[in-house]
Enzyme design. Structure first.
Site, PDB file in Angstrom:
ATOM      1  N   HIS A   1      -2.225   3.595   3.566  1.00 13.74           N
ATOM      2  CA  HIS A   1      -1.982   3.166   2.120  1.00 13.74           C
ATOM      3  C   HIS A   1      -3.232   3.073   1.430  1.00 13.74           C
ATOM      4  O   HIS A   1      -3.981   3.990   0.202  1.00 13.74           O
ATOM      5  CB  HIS A   1      -1.363   2.513   1.764  1.00 13.74           C
ATOM      6  CG  HIS A   1      -1.195   2.197   0.594  1.00 13.74           C
ATOM      7  ND1 HIS A   1       0.313   3.304  -0.378  1.00 13.74           N
ATOM      8  CD2 HIS A   1      -1.252   0.174  -0.405  1.00 13.74           C
ATOM      9  CE1 HIS A   1      -0.199   2.197  -1.454  1.00 13.74           C
ATOM     10  NE2 HIS A   1      -0.718   1.659  -1.536  1.00 13.74           N
TER      11      HIS A   1
ATOM     12  N   LYS B   1       3.979  -4.014 -12.020  1.00 13.08           N
ATOM     13  CA  LYS B   1       4.791  -4.518 -10.349  1.00 13.08           C
ATOM     14  C   LYS B   1       5.804  -5.573 -11.669  1.00 13.08           C
ATOM     15  O   LYS B   1       7.222  -5.593 -10.648  1.00 13.08           O
ATOM     16  CB  LYS B   1       3.701  -5.372 -10.493  1.00 13.08           C
ATOM     17  CG  LYS B   1       2.458  -3.694  -9.448  1.00 13.08           C
ATOM     18  CD  LYS B   1       3.284  -3.333  -8.315  1.00 13.08           C
ATOM     19  CE  LYS B   1       2.060  -2.756  -7.604  1.00 13.08           C
ATOM     20  NZ  LYS B   1       2.277  -2.280  -6.847  1.00 13.08           N
TER      21      LYS B   1
ATOM     22  N   THR C   1       2.084  -2.091   0.369  1.00 12.32           N
ATOM     23  CA  THR C   1       2.932  -0.532   0.938  1.00 12.32           C
ATOM     24  C   THR C   1       2.482  -0.279   3.129  1.00 12.32           C
ATOM     25  O   THR C   1       1.686  -0.237   2.678  1.00 12.32           O
ATOM     26  CB  THR C   1       2.070   0.947  -0.217  1.00 12.32           C
ATOM     27  OG1 THR C   1       3.059   0.435  -0.984  1.00 12.32           O
ATOM     28  CG2 THR C   1       3.410   1.826  -0.042  1.00 12.32           C
TER      29      THR C   1
END
Lengths: 431, 431
Positions: free
Chosen positions: B142, B262, B358
């Site tokens: 990621h 977020k 992630t």
């Protein structure tokens, strides 16, 4: 409802010296451990601490809609949840009870014995259980200084800075009240001449002079708070030392921001001064140019004139004041910070804390950190014993103070004062 | 004490289908609202929810040191504070009570009526009050994908990434359980061709496939947790969707990291699967080179083989699985994350949550976000109705599932599934 507690002509029957931070116009809220080892919510007038839990049990808050145990708690969260109307009723009532012309409690010796404490009989605690802690970065002078030192003097401010009250999330668990010593953190750093990172105690522990505000329950998840309503959700303010390890920060912070460089500890002053008590000290903030986006537009005065200073006291030494700054220098105000924080629907609840960011003023003697004051250590500060400080030494105590003052009244915050201990040693320090 | 609940040969007298995530070897912990509008702590076997508060009141946990009200609470925090030894005693006892060879409860019709619920009789809640939430960034694939897209394909990983389990603090208040719809956030973005930022709904709402672990009280402020002890302080794990607004993120994140991109919402699966239940699925993690600093050295297997997948279901449409990944791909393991988080003395307490970052696998069909799967939108994904997805549309439901499986047992996490609603409209949506 009018906020009668701010009447500047009121005197208290409790002794208050002229230079006290806590006249009867202040009435801050805090949590303390009493001589009987009981935790209670209280306030302070002069050098007398007042047990609000006991006052309430004795009926002094009759007529105000409060649950029986609202002050018999170890945090202010539930009281803060009660909302602004209730805070004002309680603050006004306290002003009446201790008004020089009111003899009800004053002449009730037995009640006074239960309710009043000298400061050496109590131990201040963290006033709220802090759910989420956010730190902003709202001093233009501070952001410019840091940008000049670490990036490019000609483009010191990053492109988003004049458009966004830049902020980030911090760690709640490691926030402690004034008086609790703090350990020098260990961690990874990348020395200037090294090819691999090294591990050891931080060599560049710093303070950051900040203030923080405490919120009440403000919104449901998904719903923003309009900038003009934001102050209704701010309970009050405290002094805030955002302790920082500059060498750890430099190596870790790209791309997700500071982490271990900050979360080893932060400290706050234990008395929350209400936003109501600060109303006489509202001032205009710096002009904002370019004009912010509409959701950040506000009318009137949203800044506060709060004098701030920081002193360093070496172990067994004398304090030296290293900076004098003012909260009014902040480019982004608290209303804008709270409106920005929630514009995406993020929910804010009772006991959340939001730091201002380092409060640096326009002149080199008003900068809010050793990093800026000594300009990365190039200009050390002399202590009275002849020693020099580029950053904070083991054994040093860092003390921040703040107060507002006009020709009639002085409203202060007391202090946040914490000593820096040597790094943790597993053999010596483990309990 | 041995962990007898993991016996793979044990059968339950409650029905469990062969493909269930919740055989008697799982015994996850959660919090639910019952048909009587009571909140209780419970577990699940097959499709039966079990009220642990009621079981305890009926004496089924006699002999285990538990307070009377430990399961009659709206969060698991206090039970988690009781520590690993107690979790194991309770889990082993539950395995015994529901063992096919134990007829005590099975044959007690009255008790069964009080204790057992079908899934449609309960409503799952957030299982813990999350004090602090930290998100790591521990998938090398990621970090490499993001670095390649946004910085420099030849230097995709930043210099600190191979030395530090990079992490940052997130927002606790906006974490919701599976089932709660999420609003598309509004905010500031800087379009590619613009000179000034603009305000409006995010155009690039994404999921991030993550897992998260929940901790118990681990250390005093100032004292690190050694990497070899770290797993003792991990209660269990959940699936975690770290919803992200990529356009807001791009404009706001320098220099302090993601914030409003977020904190509009994050979601978790409601059943916490204990680390004990996951022990049969321990595997080696990726080789770490260069060798990390000594405080991150560990022995043995610290990674877990957990199959993960994400599906998108358009409004009134059919689900399409868009990625299949595995938790074992994470470069930094949970023990290293926790050791790193506390190496500076940061204190970790019961109910803290730490996200993995992630979880992208090595192949393009195993990436953990739409950003990577569609490569910034260059390769859209087809839905069954012929429409395309570059990111998440209003009305789409994102569903993450995860399970471990060997030749004897399957231990799963259920799902975290949340629908994306259109942006907040003050005239329409305000209560």
């Amino acid at each position: 409802m009018s906020d009668t507690a701010n009447n500047p002509n009121r005197k208290s029957w409790l002794p208050v010296s002229p230079d006290s931070d806590f006249p009867i116009q202040n009435i801050p809220f805090g949590v303390f451990l009493t001589r009987d080892d009981v935790i209670t919510i209280g306030t302070r007038i002069g050098d007398t601490a007042i047990d609000l839990g006991a006052l309430h049990q004795l009926g002094y808050f009759d007529g105000i809609p409060l649950t029986d145990d609202i002050f018999l708690q170890d945090t202010l969260n539930d009281f803060i949840s009660d909302g602004k109307k209730t805070w004002r009723l309680v603050r006004n009532r306290i002003a009446e009870i201790f008004d020089a012309n009111n003899e009800t409690l004053k002449n009730h010796e037995e009640h006074c014995k239960i309710v009043l404490f000298s400061l050496d009989e109590i131990e201040m605690q963290l006033p709220v259980q802090i759910g989420d802690y956010t730190d902003f970065y709202s001093s233009k002078e501070h952001a410019t200084n840091v940008g000049t030192m670490f990036r490019d003097p000609d483009n010191a401010l990053l492109p988003n800075w004049l458009h966004i009250p830049v902020g980030y999330h911090g760690r709640s668990s490691s926030i402690v009240p004034s008086g609790i010593p703090i350990r020098r953190p260990k961690g990874q750093t990348m020395p200037a001449d090294a090819k691999e990172p090294v591990f050891g105690p931080s060599k560049l522990v710093d303070f950051e002079l900040e203030m923080a505000f405490i919120t009440t329950d403000a919104n449901h998840l998904g719903e923003p708070i309009p900038v003009e309503e934001a102050e209704d959700y701010i309970f009050g303010m405290v002094l805030f030392n955002d302790w920082s390890a500059r060498d750890i920060q430099k190596w870790e912070y790209v791309p997700l921001g500071p982490f271990l460089a900050k979360n080893f500890a932060s400290s706050i002053s234990p008395w929350i001064v209400t936003l109501d008590a600060l109303q006489p000290f509202k001032v205009e903030g710096p002009k904002q140019e370019p004009e912010p986006l509409p959701y950040l537009h506000f009318k009137g005065k949203k800044s506060y004139d709060i004098n701030l200073e920081v002193a360093i006291t070496p172990e067994n030494g004398e304090p030296v004041t290293v900076t004098k700054s003012n909260f009014k220098y902040m480019y982004w105000n608290m209303s804008q910070q709270l409106a920005h924080h929630t514009i995406n629907g993020c929910n804010v609840i009772s006991g959340d804390m939001m730091g201002s960011g380092t409060i640096s003023g326009p002149t080199p003697d008003s900068y809010g950190s050793m990093l800026e004051l000594t300009w990365k250590g190039e200009k050390p500060i002399k202590m009275k014993d002849g020693s020099e400080r580029k950053f904070i030494n083991d054994g040093d105590t860092v003390t921040m103070r703040g107060y507002c003052k006009n020709d009639k009244v002085r409203i202060g915050f007391g202090e946040v004062s914490n000593k820096l201990l040597p790094p943790f040693n597993p053999k010596k320090n483990k309990k």
